[in-house]
Design an enzyme around this catalytic site. Structure first.
Site, mmCIF file in Angstrom:
data_model
loop_
_atom_site.group_PDB
_atom_site.id
_atom_site.type_symbol
_atom_site.label_atom_id
_atom_site.label_comp_id
_atom_site.label_asym_id
_atom_site.label_seq_id
_atom_site.Cartn_x
_atom_site.Cartn_y
_atom_site.Cartn_z
ATOM 1 N N ASP A 535 0.856 -1.322 -0.042
ATOM 2 C CA ASP A 535 -0.105 -0.041 -0.095
ATOM 3 C C ASP A 535 0.910 1.176 0.009
ATOM 4 O OD1 ASP A 535 -2.816 1.177 0.354
ATOM 5 O OD2 ASP A 535 -1.682 2.176 2.023
ATOM 6 N N GLU A 537 0.895 5.317 0.887
ATOM 7 C CA GLU A 537 0.461 6.853 1.131
ATOM 8 C C GLU A 537 1.054 8.183 0.376
ATOM 9 O OE1 GLU A 537 -1.958 7.062 3.283
ATOM 10 O OE2 GLU A 537 -1.903 4.791 3.913
ATOM 11 N N GLU A 581 -5.003 18.515 4.104
ATOM 12 C CA GLU A 581 -5.964 17.459 4.104
ATOM 13 C C GLU A 581 -5.541 15.907 3.869
ATOM 14 O OE1 GLU A 581 -5.615 19.153 -0.387
ATOM 15 O OE2 GLU A 581 -5.859 19.936 1.932
ATOM 16 N N HIS A 676 -4.920 3.838 7.506
ATOM 17 C CA HIS A 676 -4.281 4.926 7.041
ATOM 18 C C HIS A 676 -2.727 4.845 6.946
ATOM 19 C CE1 HIS A 676 -8.087 5.784 5.186
ATOM 20 N NE2 HIS A 676 -8.569 6.131 6.316
ATOM 21 N N ASP A 681 -2.185 -0.951 6.510
ATOM 22 C CA ASP A 681 -3.229 -0.873 5.176
ATOM 23 C C ASP A 681 -2.812 -2.386 4.555
ATOM 24 O OD1 ASP A 681 -4.577 0.861 6.138
ATOM 25 O OD2 ASP A 681 -4.331 2.270 4.331
#
Length: 721
Positions: A535, A537, A581, A676, A681
């Protein structure tokens, strides 16, 4: 037949039933009527045709709504229940069907739950019996694994194909120290279950050693061992011992091997020390030969001519004196240059600093009856020390403090200072003179009836450290500070601190003795393949608009088992600011990624980590797009097949409302932690994928090719980034 096709056929049949009889009747009447009658029919029907069409349309819509309601309540409801039943039967025993829909469907759901409860009771009994039968085997496995983890030598067990099926912590540390280039970014050499030992050691030398072992087995030799020295990455010299693992199967020939055990020792440092000692001896020999010759001649003349003149005698005595001085200077210079090579050293080992303090506290409390506490302890700090002599020295100093100051308590402090560690022994008491401390430092040590011929200075010198006495005037305290060497960074990594705390290593799988070829074949069963579940980010959700990867996390699945400790977890400097964000979602800040390796270093390391495996991700199209956009910059291409748990969920549970990772995990009875976070993940995705494999098998999807083809037929496969 697909449920949607059946629904479409039902709608067509409804339309035919609503309009067919009217149309057919009208056609028959029209065909049998004469011209005046047809004109009369037109005059009567046409004014009311719109009303009839409206009534027919209304009836059709009403019928369509009824069919749609019945279809959703019965057909789709039963299909969803069937998917839930498969979940209960395979992936999640605790899953239960929620009674909903018409009364008949609810009754069926309740009956299904009752049957599942009874099934669970029977399965619990079966599991208990199986667990009891396997307990002794597991105990033997655990004993072997525990023994392996405690060995001071690096041990690797391989099958005949060179696939690693067991290794201990020392092997992991030793091969990590040999890592270079992209592999070093990944955290160590590519040692792992199912990986090839030939990526680390020379295949030709291992094959030759195996041939030697086979010949000795054939001759019936008692000691069947092969030894060789090889050069690993970075020019490091390794001494390797190979011992065969003999097969015990009934149908195997006598003395047939099923694998081999490798014991690996890095001898580079010892050879370097021996080389330096040779240099010392050579330097002393060459330098002293001429001086000794001159001295021999001068002494010979003095002895042969005792009545020589005083001036001549003085000249010969001066020659002897000068040559002795030169030899002394040469010896001093040699000792200064090669002190480390000539110094007598104890066999120092890597010891957790906290273990030294705990052992000292226990002896102080048991033998001296003195209370002890700790303060400012770095529990992750490893020392290069001989633990027994060090603990004895600490106890000796404490005993002398009790005699000198009648102290009531002693405290310990351990902190790193570059390549050294400060171990402080702290107490509250009067000031001590330097003469007293010098006496304690140089006298032989004694604790109660136990004595040692060594002094504190001897112990510290042989550790290559220092010791001194200081006072904390503000706190009215004093302390002895032992300056000790920290364990060599190349031999011990921070990520291994947690691993060494476990007695049993996770990295072993004895079933791999019979695990052969690992090539990625599309027609191989899914259960036989190795996977890398990963995964990423990122700074945002738009890879084509300049968003960058900030973390890659991955774990491996080998032989149907997730290897938590064989993971990849790297932060990446995106070389740009993060979006606020995004920070709120993944919790990674600019400070955390600043100064980390960039994508040019991390991506090749990840490529090495996942070589020869199938990639798995959730919503893989998103992650793969980021990797593909970096192909031109890094030259790294991920060409292996990719499976997507999002698409596989749509294949398995087409009638479920959501295919988000959390919802899939909830259906499969998996608890997600560290969401996250790339590694968290990846772990969750791997657990989901392992639960999916038996469900895919039940649907007839057993090979990699079938899984890829079924995934591409889903609606979500159309999503592009």
């Amino acid at each position: 037949m697909n449920a949607r096709i059946r629904f479409a056929i039902s709608v067509i049949i409804l339309g035919l039933l609503m309009t067919g009889p009217f149309v057919i009747t009208a056609l028959l009447i029209w065909a049998g009527a004469k011209a005046p009658e047809r004109a009369m029919l037109v005059e009567l029907i046409v004014p009311h045709l719109s009303l009839g069409a409206m009534m027919t349309t209304f009836g059709f819509v009403l019928g369509l709504l009824i069919i749609r309601y019945l279809f959703r309540q019965y057909v789709q409801g039963l299909l969803k229940m069937a998917e839930n039943l498969r979940l209960m039967l395979t992936a999640n025993r605790n899953f239960r069907v929620v009674p909903e829909g018409p009364p008949e469907v609810r009754q069926l759901a309740e009956a299904t739950n009752d049957l599942a409860q009874q099934r669970d009771g029977l399965m619990d009994d079966v599991d208990a019996q199986i667990a009891a039968a396997k307990a002794s085997v597991e105990e033997e496995k655990n004993r072997l694994a525990a023994l392996m983890s405690e060995l001071a030598q690096a041990v690797v067990v391989c099958n005949l194909d060179g696939r690693i099926l067991l290794y201990n912590s020392r092997a992991r540390l030793q091969f990590r120290a040999l890592a270079q280039g992209s592999t070093a970014v990944a955290g160590g050499a590519l040692i792992g279950l199912g990986r090839s030992i030939f990526s680390i050691l020379e295949r030709n030398q291992i094959d030759h050693a195996l041939e030697v072992v086979r010949q000795r087995l054939h001759r019936g030799a008692g000691a069947v061992i092969a030894n060789f020295i090889t050069t690993a990455r970075g020019g490091q010299l390794l001494r390797v011992q190979l011992v065969p693992v003999l097969s015990i199967a009934d149908d195997s020939p006598e003395n047939d091997m099923s694998g081999y055990v490798l014991t690996v020792e890095n001898i580079t440092r010892s050879l370097e020390q021996e080389s330096r000692r040779d240099q010392v001896l050579q330097s002393l020999t060459d330098g002293s030969r001429g001086s000794l010759a001159n001295i021999r001649v001068a002494v010979g003349n003095l002895m042969d001519y005792p009545d020589m003149e005083a001036a001549v005698r003085e000249r010969f005595v001066g020659i002897v004196s000068d040559e002795v001085l030169r030899m002394s200077q040469r010896l001093d210079q040699t000792m200064s240059e090669f002190a480390d090579s000539l110094k007598t050293r104890w066999p120092l080992e890597d010891v957790l600093g906290m273990d030294i303090i705990v052992a000292a506290q226990r002896r102080i409390e048991e033998q001296l009856g003195l209370a002890s506490k700790t303060e400012e302890i770095d529990e992750t700090l490893w020392l290069r020390a001989e633990s027994f002599s060090l603990v004895f020295s600490i106890c000796c100093l404490t005993a002398r403090l009790i005699e000198h100051d009648q102290i009531k308590e002693v405290r310990f402090r351990l902190q790193p200072f570059g390549k050294l560690a400060y171990l402080d022994i702290i107490w509250a008491g009067h000031a001590m003179s330097s003469e007293t401390f010098y006496t304690w430092e140089t006298e032989p040590m004694q604790v109660g009836s136990e004595t040692s011929p060594l002094s504190l200075r001897d112990v510290i010198d042989r550790h290559g450290g220092e010791v001194w006495y200081e006072r904390e005037k503000a706190a009215h305290r004093a302390f002895f500070r032992l300056v000790l060497p920290v364990a060599i960074p190349e031999a011990l990594g921070e990520t291994d601190i947690a691993e060494t705390g476990e007695v049993r290593p996770e990295y072993y799988d004895f079933d791999l003795f019979h695990f052969r070829d690992q090539s990625i074949d599309l027609d191989r069963p899914l259960a036989d393949l190795s996977y890398t579940v990963f995964d990423t980010e990122t700074t945002g959700l738009e890879p084509a608009a300049g968003d960058e990867i900030i973390q890659i996390g991955a774990v491996r699945i080998v032989n149907g088992r997730m290897l938590r400790q064989e993971n990849f977890n790297e932060l990446v400097d995106p070389e740009r600011l993060l979006r606020p964000e995004g920070v709120r979602i993944h919790g990674i800040t600019d400070d955390m990624v600043r100064g980390q390796p960039n994508i040019d270093a991390v991506l090749p390391a990840f490529h090495d980590f996942c070589s020869d495996t199938v990639l798995v991700a959730h919503n893989a199209a998103f992650d793969m797009r980021f990797l593909q956009l970096k192909e031109e910059r890094t030259g790294v291409v991920f060409s292996q097949p990719v499976l997507d748990t999002l698409l596989l969920s749509a294949v398995l549970h087409a009638n479920q409302d959501s295919h988000q990772l959390e919802k899939i995990a909830e259906r499969l009875g998996i608890r997600i932690e560290g969401r996250h976070n790339a590694l968290g993940d990846a772990v969750a995705t791997s657990e989901v994928f392992l639960k999916m494999l038996p469900l895919l098998e039940q649907m007839g999807i057993s090979t990699l090719r079938q899984a890829l083809e079924a995934s591409q037929k889903t609606y979500f496969a159309r999503v592009k980034y």
